[in-house]
Design a protein around this motif. Structure first.
Motif, PDB file in Angstrom:
ATOM      1  N   ASN A  99      66.087  78.145 -70.054  1.00  0.00           N
ATOM      2  CA  ASN A  99      65.900  79.040 -71.203  1.00  0.00           C
ATOM      3  C   ASN A  99      65.841  78.260 -72.516  1.00  0.00           C
ATOM      4  O   ASN A  99      65.060  78.595 -73.418  1.00  0.00           O
ATOM      5  N   THR A 134      60.452  87.037 -73.596  1.00  0.00           N
ATOM      6  CA  THR A 134      59.118  87.523 -73.229  1.00  0.00           C
ATOM      7  C   THR A 134      58.406  88.109 -74.449  1.00  0.00           C
ATOM      8  O   THR A 134      57.225  87.838 -74.700  1.00  0.00           O
ATOM      9  N   THR A 135      59.149  88.926 -75.213  1.00  0.00           N
ATOM     10  CA  THR A 135      58.572  89.498 -76.442  1.00  0.00           C
ATOM     11  C   THR A 135      58.207  88.402 -77.432  1.00  0.00           C
ATOM     12  O   THR A 135      57.155  88.442 -78.085  1.00  0.00           O
ATOM     13  N   THR A 149      58.425  77.695 -76.955  1.00  0.00           N
ATOM     14  CA  THR A 149      57.831  78.861 -77.623  1.00  0.00           C
ATOM     15  C   THR A 149      57.956  78.745 -79.138  1.00  0.00           C
ATOM     16  O   THR A 149      57.037  79.112 -79.887  1.00  0.00           O
ATOM     17  N   GLN A 152      55.036  86.723 -76.282  1.00  0.00           N
ATOM     18  CA  GLN A 152      53.874  87.565 -76.578  1.00  0.00           C
ATOM     19  C   GLN A 152      53.514  87.499 -78.064  1.00  0.00           C
ATOM     20  O   GLN A 152      52.333  87.483 -78.429  1.00  0.00           O
ATOM     21  N   GLU A 154      62.430  76.622 -72.656  1.00  0.00           N
ATOM     22  CA  GLU A 154      61.388  77.622 -72.890  1.00  0.00           C
ATOM     23  C   GLU A 154      61.421  78.130 -74.327  1.00  0.00           C
ATOM     24  O   GLU A 154      60.373  78.331 -74.958  1.00  0.00           O
ATOM     25  N   ASP A 196      66.057  86.906 -71.479  1.00  0.00           N
ATOM     26  CA  ASP A 196      64.747  86.871 -70.822  1.00  0.00           C
ATOM     27  C   ASP A 196      63.811  87.926 -71.404  1.00  0.00           C
ATOM     28  O   ASP A 196      62.621  87.675 -71.624  1.00  0.00           O
ATOM     29  N   SER A 197      64.343  89.116 -71.688  1.00  0.00           N
ATOM     30  CA  SER A 197      63.521  90.189 -72.257  1.00  0.00           C
ATOM     31  C   SER A 197      63.025  89.824 -73.655  1.00  0.00           C
ATOM     32  O   SER A 197      61.837  89.974 -73.978  1.00  0.00           O
TER      33      SER A 197
END
Length: 235
Positions: free
Chosen positions: A97, A23-24, A104, A27, A100, A19-20
């Motif tokens: 996940n 997120t990066t 991404t 971004q 996602e 998850d971390s």
């Protein structure tokens, strides 16, 4: 520690780490989507590749752990209902996940394709500007050469006109002298006529003088002869 507890903890740890990093990664996708972002200059090109590889590895490990948990869930006698719900929750989270990450990835690849296209367009524009600039410089050089040739031709034309003007002045001067000579010709003719008349008159006078002198001489000679005959008569 039971097998379930070990797999559950590993799954939670990997999920938090995933998850971390996701997120990066998201971004970074937003950063790459900015039109003014230079991917190569900012170093994002290598960063997203590293993150993508790490996320793929984490997702693969999560898939293995979820398969092991699914194997445990196939024997519900050794697991409680809460454990089964937790395993189901891990499976659903893994699927979320995966979706996602794929979404991404698609966004990042689209952003990179767009950035590559824009970079290609900028390169084409720069190349066109460079080519156009060189063409303009070449055209300017040709125009300058034309101007120099025109200046040379004009200079030659001005020099030719000046030469014609000098020749016209010389011809005008010659014409003026010729007109002056022509205007003086009647006086010269009169002078020549007077000289010829004087010569004829002098010739006549000289002839008369010679004739008179001859007559006088002959007269004296005849008189002398008569006197001799008178003084010395013939015997």
């Amino acid at each position: 520690m039971t097998t379930y507890d070990r797999l559950h903890r590993q799954c939670r740890t990997l999920e938090n780490l995933f998850d971390s990093k996701l997120t990066t990664y998201a971004q970074l996708a937003a950063t790459l989507a900015q039109p003014e972002q230079d991917v190569e200059a900012s170093g994002s090109s290598n960063r997203w590749k590293d993150l993508e590889q790490e996320l793929d590895d984490l997702l693969l490990k999560l898939e293995e752990i979820n398969e092991q948990l699914s194997t445990l869930a196939s024997n519900p006698d050794i697991l409680s209902a809460s454990m089964l719900r937790t395993i189901q929750r891990h499976r659903e989270l893994f699927q979320d996940n995966s979706r996602e990450l794929n979404r991404t990835k698609t966004n990042i690849h689209a952003a990179l394709d767009k950035a590559s296209l824009l970079s290609g367009v900028r390169n084409d524009i720069d190349a066109y500007k460079s080519s156009a600039g060189e063409s303009l410089l070449a055209e300017r050089g040709r125009i300058d050469n034309s101007h120099r040739m025109t200046d040379d031709i004009l200079a030659q034309a001005y020099e030719t006109r000046s030469e014609f003007s000098r020749q016209r002045t010389s011809i005008s001067s010659v014409n003026a002298r010729m007109v002056g000579v022509i205007n003086k010709m009647p006086g010269i003719n009169n002078l020549v006529g007077m000289i010829k008349s004087r010569r004829r008159r002098d010739s006549i006078i000289l002839g008369l003088l010679i004739g008179i002198c001859t007559i006088i001489i002959l007269s004296h000679f005849g008189l002398y002869s008569s006197m001799l005959l008178y003084v010395y008569p013939l015997f």
